[in-house]
Design a protein around this motif. Structure first.
Motif, PDB file in Angstrom:
ATOM      1  N   ALA A 112       0.733  -0.999   0.115  1.00 21.22           N
ATOM      2  CA  ALA A 112       0.126   0.321   0.071  1.00 21.22           C
ATOM      3  C   ALA A 112       0.693   1.252   0.030  1.00 21.22           C
ATOM      4  O   ALA A 112       0.874   1.948  -0.605  1.00 21.22           O
ATOM      5  CB  ALA A 112      -0.802  -0.317   1.374  1.00 21.22           C
ATOM      6  N   LEU A 121       0.849   3.904  -2.976  1.00 24.60           N
ATOM      7  CA  LEU A 121       0.808   4.928  -2.412  1.00 24.60           C
ATOM      8  C   LEU A 121       1.789   6.959  -3.378  1.00 24.60           C
ATOM      9  O   LEU A 121       1.060   8.465  -3.559  1.00 24.60           O
ATOM     10  CB  LEU A 121       0.132   6.054  -1.863  1.00 24.60           C
ATOM     11  N   MET A 141      -5.056   7.995  -7.075  1.00 24.55           N
ATOM     12  CA  MET A 141      -5.406   7.210  -5.586  1.00 24.55           C
ATOM     13  C   MET A 141      -6.236   6.624  -4.935  1.00 24.55           C
ATOM     14  O   MET A 141      -6.579   5.362  -4.589  1.00 24.55           O
ATOM     15  CB  MET A 141      -4.695   8.307  -3.639  1.00 24.55           C
ATOM     16  N   VAL A 156      -7.436   2.395  -4.309  1.00 23.23           N
ATOM     17  CA  VAL A 156      -8.411   2.202  -3.071  1.00 23.23           C
ATOM     18  C   VAL A 156      -9.919   1.292  -3.887  1.00 23.23           C
ATOM     19  O   VAL A 156     -10.311   0.761  -2.728  1.00 23.23           O
ATOM     20  CB  VAL A 156      -9.366   3.303  -2.366  1.00 23.23           C
ATOM     21  N   TYR A 172      -4.310   3.677   3.612  1.00 25.89           N
ATOM     22  CA  TYR A 172      -5.458   4.440   2.578  1.00 25.89           C
ATOM     23  C   TYR A 172      -6.221   5.356   3.336  1.00 25.89           C
ATOM     24  O   TYR A 172      -6.066   6.636   2.901  1.00 25.89           O
ATOM     25  CB  TYR A 172      -6.080   3.553   1.458  1.00 25.89           C
ATOM     26  N   ILE A 188      -4.162   8.873   2.467  1.00 24.36           N
ATOM     27  CA  ILE A 188      -4.636   9.737   2.040  1.00 24.36           C
ATOM     28  C   ILE A 188      -5.355  11.398   2.446  1.00 24.36           C
ATOM     29  O   ILE A 188      -5.351  12.416   1.841  1.00 24.36           O
ATOM     30  CB  ILE A 188      -6.152   9.196   1.020  1.00 24.36           C
TER      31      ILE A 188
END
Length: 97
Positions: free
Chosen positions: A10, A14, A44, A48, A62, A66
């Motif tokens: 992850a 990102l 982004m 997800v 996330y 985010i």
């Protein structure tokens, strides 16, 4: 929040999503209307959506990263486009101008 083994895919995902920022900024319309960060956020959100489709859940990274990135992007746009006096004087003192 502690580092976990499942966090590895992850975080680089990102970080990679932030790279097209410069490319989106090359489009005059996106640059002039400060929309290039919105395009980065959309990329982004694709990460997800991928997690929702594949894992059927949203990764915790996330949920923390985010919103923090969106707040930072909005602050950067405000300081750049708004050019408040306190920010300009701080920059001038820092640069010694």
């Amino acid at each position: 929040m502690a580092w976990q083994a499942g966090d590895a895919p992850a975080l680089p995902g990102l970080a990679t999503c932030g790279l097209p920022d410069a490319a989106f900024g090359r489009f005059d319309y996106l640059f002039n209307h400060s929309l290039f960060f919105v395009c980065v956020d959309a990329v982004m959100l694709l990460c997800v959506a991928r997690d929702l489709l594949v894992d059927r859940r949203v990764h915790k990274i996330y949920l923390y990263a985010i919103p923090a990135l969106v707040i930072g992007q909005n602050l950067a746009i405000y300081l750049w486009r708004g050019a408040p006096g306190w920010w300009l004087s701080t920059c001038k003192e820092t640069l010694g101008v």
